[in-house]
Design an enzyme around this catalytic site. Structure first.
Site, PDB file in Angstrom:
ATOM      1  N   LYS A 213       0.844  -1.199   0.000  1.00 35.67           N
ATOM      2  CA  LYS A 213       0.000   0.000   0.000  1.00 35.67           C
ATOM      3  C   LYS A 213       0.877   1.246   0.000  1.00 35.67           C
ATOM      4  O   LYS A 213       1.556   1.541   0.981  1.00 35.67           O
ATOM      5  CB  LYS A 213      -0.914   0.046   1.238  1.00 35.67           C
ATOM      6  N   GLU A 287       9.995   0.825  10.445  1.00 29.60           N
ATOM      7  CA  GLU A 287      11.015   1.863  10.244  1.00 29.60           C
ATOM      8  C   GLU A 287      10.293   3.189  10.407  1.00 29.60           C
ATOM      9  O   GLU A 287       9.488   3.578   9.574  1.00 29.60           O
ATOM     10  CB  GLU A 287      11.634   1.693   8.856  1.00 29.60           C
ATOM     11  N   CYS A 321      13.471  10.448   7.027  1.00 30.91           N
ATOM     12  CA  CYS A 321      13.406   9.963   8.415  1.00 30.91           C
ATOM     13  C   CYS A 321      14.770  10.044   9.100  1.00 30.91           C
ATOM     14  O   CYS A 321      14.847  10.248  10.298  1.00 30.91           O
ATOM     15  CB  CYS A 321      12.856   8.550   8.459  1.00 30.91           C
ATOM     16  N   GLU A 418       9.999  15.451  15.342  1.00 33.25           N
ATOM     17  CA  GLU A 418      10.379  15.287  13.939  1.00 33.25           C
ATOM     18  C   GLU A 418       9.594  16.307  13.115  1.00 33.25           C
ATOM     19  O   GLU A 418       8.360  16.274  13.090  1.00 33.25           O
ATOM     20  CB  GLU A 418      10.046  13.870  13.472  1.00 33.25           C
TER      21      GLU A 418
HETATM   22  P1  NDP Z   1       1.834   8.039   8.161  1.00 28.39           P
HETATM   23  O1  NDP Z   1       2.616   7.233   9.112  1.00 28.39           O
HETATM   24  O2  NDP Z   1       0.410   8.345   8.473  1.00 28.39           O
HETATM   25  O3  NDP Z   1       1.806   7.345   6.709  1.00 28.39           O
HETATM   26  C1  NDP Z   1       2.661   6.329   6.291  1.00 28.39           C
HETATM   27  C2  NDP Z   1       1.864   5.224   5.596  1.00 28.39           C
HETATM   28  O4  NDP Z   1       0.979   4.607   6.528  1.00 28.39           O
HETATM   29  C3  NDP Z   1       0.972   5.729   4.463  1.00 28.39           C
HETATM   30  O5  NDP Z   1       0.905   4.754   3.449  1.00 28.39           O
HETATM   31  C4  NDP Z   1      -0.369   5.862   5.154  1.00 28.39           C
HETATM   32  O6  NDP Z   1      -1.470   5.827   4.282  1.00 28.39           O
HETATM   33  C5  NDP Z   1      -0.346   4.626   6.032  1.00 28.39           C
HETATM   34  N1  NDP Z   1      -1.294   4.678   7.147  1.00 28.39           N
HETATM   35  C6  NDP Z   1      -1.908   5.755   7.700  1.00 28.39           C
HETATM   36  N2  NDP Z   1      -2.698   5.377   8.718  1.00 28.39           N
HETATM   37  C7  NDP Z   1      -2.603   4.035   8.807  1.00 28.39           C
HETATM   38  C8  NDP Z   1      -3.188   3.053   9.647  1.00 28.39           C
HETATM   39  N3  NDP Z   1      -4.018   3.395  10.635  1.00 28.39           N
HETATM   40  N4  NDP Z   1      -2.874   1.762   9.457  1.00 28.39           N
HETATM   41  C9  NDP Z   1      -2.019   1.396   8.485  1.00 28.39           C
HETATM   42  N5  NDP Z   1      -1.440   2.275   7.646  1.00 28.39           N
HETATM   43  C10 NDP Z   1      -1.717   3.577   7.808  1.00 28.39           C
HETATM   44  O7  NDP Z   1       2.627   9.370   7.895  1.00 28.39           O
HETATM   45  P2  NDP Z   1       2.001  10.789   7.458  1.00 28.39           P
HETATM   46  O8  NDP Z   1       1.914  10.761   6.007  1.00 28.39           O
HETATM   47  O9  NDP Z   1       0.735  11.088   8.194  1.00 28.39           O
HETATM   48  O10 NDP Z   1       3.113  11.787   7.968  1.00 28.39           O
HETATM   49  C11 NDP Z   1       3.061  12.266   9.312  1.00 28.39           C
HETATM   50  C12 NDP Z   1       4.429  12.375   9.892  1.00 28.39           C
HETATM   51  O11 NDP Z   1       5.016  11.089   9.951  1.00 28.39           O
HETATM   52  C13 NDP Z   1       5.416  13.193   9.070  1.00 28.39           C
HETATM   53  O12 NDP Z   1       5.293  14.540   9.334  1.00 28.39           O
HETATM   54  C14 NDP Z   1       6.731  12.635   9.525  1.00 28.39           C
HETATM   55  O13 NDP Z   1       7.110  13.246  10.727  1.00 28.39           O
HETATM   56  C15 NDP Z   1       6.424  11.177   9.769  1.00 28.39           C
HETATM   57  N6  NDP Z   1       6.800  10.331   8.626  1.00 28.39           N
HETATM   58  C16 NDP Z   1       7.897   9.548   8.743  1.00 28.39           C
HETATM   59  C17 NDP Z   1       8.303   8.799   7.677  1.00 28.39           C
HETATM   60  C18 NDP Z   1       9.498   7.944   7.735  1.00 28.39           C
HETATM   61  O14 NDP Z   1      10.077   7.634   6.693  1.00 28.39           O
HETATM   62  N7  NDP Z   1       9.918   7.493   8.894  1.00 28.39           N
HETATM   63  C19 NDP Z   1       7.603   8.821   6.386  1.00 28.39           C
HETATM   64  C20 NDP Z   1       6.410   9.626   6.388  1.00 28.39           C
HETATM   65  C21 NDP Z   1       6.059  10.360   7.479  1.00 28.39           C
HETATM   66  P3  NDP Z   1      -2.124   7.207   3.771  1.00 28.39           P
HETATM   67  O15 NDP Z   1      -1.069   7.909   3.011  1.00 28.39           O
HETATM   68  O16 NDP Z   1      -3.231   6.709   2.917  1.00 28.39           O
HETATM   69  O17 NDP Z   1      -2.582   7.946   4.992  1.00 28.39           O
END
Ligand code: NDP
Length: 510
Positions: A213, A287, A321, A418
């Site tokens: 996904k 991660e 990240c 972050e």
């Molecule tokens: P999320 O953790 O929400 O999104 C990452 C993935 O998880 C996306 O594919 C998202 O889908 C999916 N997801 C969201 N909710 C659920 C759930 N309940 N169960 C399973 N999967 C889910 O990150 P955000 O996009 O909201 O970003 C928020 C913050 O997270 C950022 O500001 C940053 O600080 C951090 N982040 C860290 C990352 C890293 O590489 N460590 C990467 C991205 C964000 P969908 O996009 O459809 O919501």
């Protein structure tokens, strides 16, 4: 858009009346010349109006025909409508993956699986321009990064794990490596194609099938990858791509037909996913976020360190990240280093992601831009000193100026949370012990950087960092052969290298 001159009216040659020594030298001024635009052509990408889910080797509509829009963050224009998967689609995709695992993929000899992976790697290279342009349009990252980092590294992961597919007995000597089965993989928006390759390549090499996904703001490169799977004649159901909201991700995580869950994203969602698999025998790797310290000692090669600091925090708009978002500078060189850094910031070009001169592109989404803006405002309110170079931002799109905070205290939110944006918080230290204490004073532990002339100090500091990856006199360097992952709330498990393969096998005695 390039950084703009601010005082060009008095001369025919912009900036000619300013002495070179004042060109952006820490005075908040931009470089006094313009770069000619160097836009990458979009023609190499053919956008469809609507994209389907990729299940069982076919593109299909969502069960309820629902869609959502994916937006170009640099223009705010809708690029396409994408199928919005339902829980029924998640079930269908897991069943397709299970069938493929038991009937075709799981039974294939490693050397046959390798051929498919090599083929995918080669097609990624052949279509690299198309992937790079699409990735930059959908995510906002500069074309020079998608072209030179994301896409080549994604292909490299397929090359690398293709090499392991028929050599599992050498990777795990004396043991028999069996695939886990069906892997549910949830990836974020900051490196869409690269995170896909980190997850899919080792899973397939080890004989697993996957349902992946992508993030809702960046689904297009995963859907183009689905086309690559077809082009490579990958058996149907080995790779399934489900676009849709977070709840579809959670439906995969909790599905009984899933054997392994791999997630990259926020710590908050990571915790929910850990709860979702608790009490089952599913394998899990997480991660998550980071707040890395980039530590500069007084004997460091300063000009090199400046490049490492800039790369550490402004690469991919800081939406990384493992970004070096906390700069720890030895007090005796802090003033000199910050002056040099301000000079360097004046040369950073913010603007159109498809322009080859652009260093910092668009923030991935409006929501992320709002989060960055809010955290930067908190830094000012809590008393840190803000510095931003003069540069014009495009009128449309989600852009944010490269930002530097000095006078930062460890208690400030900008030093603890972050931000996931182009925002650097500078703190100082006097002794190595103080640097270690400050670097480790975070709930995260994904990465760290050390800048010093002394090899012995590098080794000592690296050992004391509670971080999964420690870079010495460099930053943000990635390679498929080296493991990546976190300590503490940055998650657990490793991706990349043999460690990454290990996460997709069950080892049995011979
Ligand atoms: P999320 O953790 O929400 O999104 C990452 C993935 O998880 C996306 O594919 C998202 O889908 C999916 N997801 C969201 N909710 C659920 C759930 N309940 N169960 C399973 N999967 C889910 O990150 P955000 O996009 O909201 O970003 C928020 C913050 O997270 C950022 O500001 C940053 O600080 C951090 N982040 C860290 C990352 C890293 O590489 N460590 C990467 C991205 C964000 P969908 O996009 O459809 O919501």
């Amino acid at each position: 858009m390039a950084a703009m001159a601010t005082d060009t009216t008095s001369s025919l040659i912009p900036g000619a009346d300013r002495s070179p020594s004042s060109w952006g030298l820490g005075d908040g001024q931009a470089i006094p010349w313009e770069y000619a635009p160097a836009p990458e052509s979009r023609d190499v990408v053919t956008l469809k109006e609507r994209y389907g889910l990729f299940i069982g080797g076919r593109f299909v509509s969502a069960a309820d025909n629902g869609t959502f829009a994916t937006v170009n963050p640099a223009t705010e224009e809708t690029m396409a409508l994408v199928a919005r998967a339902t829980l029924a689609d998640a079930d269908k995709a897991v069943r397709a993956a299970r069938r493929a695992q038991t009937r075709s993929w799981g039974a294939l000899p490693g050397r046959e699986r390798a051929k498919y992976l090599f083929r995918i790697a080669r097609i990624l290279q052949e279509r690299s321009r198309e992937f790079a342009v699409l990735e930059s349009m959908d995510s906002g990252k500069p074309i020079k990064e998608s072209r030179d980092v994301d896409v080549p590294l994604a292909a490299a992961h397929f090359w690398y794990y293709a090499g392991w597919a028929d050599k599992l007995e050498y990777a795990f000597p004396g043991r028999v490596a069996r695939p886990l089965g069906v892997a549910a993989q949830i990836i974020p928006w900051n490196f869409p194609l690269l995170m896909l390759s980190w997850k899919i390549a080792p899973a397939l090499a080890a004989g697993n099938t996957v349902v992946l996904k992508p993030a809702s703001t960046t689904p297009l490169s995963a859907l183009l990858f689905a086309e690559v799977c077809r082009q490579a004649d990958l058996p149907p159901g080995v790779v399934n791509i489900l676009t849709g909201p977070g709840e579809v991700g959670m439906a995969l995580v909790t599905h009984k037909g899933v054997d392994k869950v791999a997630f990259t994203g926020s710590t908050e969602i990571g915790k929910r996913i850990a709860k979702g698999v608790a009490g089952t025998d599913k394998a899990l790797t997480l991660e998550l976020g980071g707040k890395a310290a980039n530590i500069v000692f007084d004997d460091a090669p300063l000009d090199q360190a400046i490049e490492g600091i800039v790369n550490g925090i402004y690469f991919n708009q800081g939406e990384v990240c493992c970004a070096g978002s906390r700069l720890l500078v030895q007090e005796s060189i802090a003033e000199t280093l910050i002056d040099k850094l301000k000079d360097r910031l004046a040369t950073i070009r913010v603007g159109d992601p498809l322009d080859k001169n652009t260093d910092v592109g668009a923030i991935n989404s409006k929501a992320q831009l709002e989060k960055i803006t809010e955290l930067v405002a908190s830094g000012v309110a809590e008393g840190a000193e803000l510095y931003q170079p003069a540069c014009d931002l495009p009128e449309r799109g989600y852009f944010f100026r490269p930002t530097l905070f000095t006078n930062v205290a460890q208690s400030h939110r900008i030093a603890r949370e972050e931000i996931f944006g182009p925002v650097l918080s500078v703190l100082t230290f006097r002794t190595p012990d103080e640097a270690v204490e400050k670097a480790n004073n975070t709930m995260y532990g994904l990465s760290a950087g050390i800048w010093t002339d002394k090899g012995s100090r590098i080794l000592e500091m690296a050992q004391r960092m509670r971080a999964g990856v420690v870079w010495a006199n460099t930053f943000n360097k990635f390679d498929p052969t080296s493991p990546f992952g976190g300590y503490k709330q940055s998650g657990f498990g490793r991706e990349g290298g043999m460690h990454g393969l290990h996460a997709y096998v069950r080892l049995e005695d011979r």
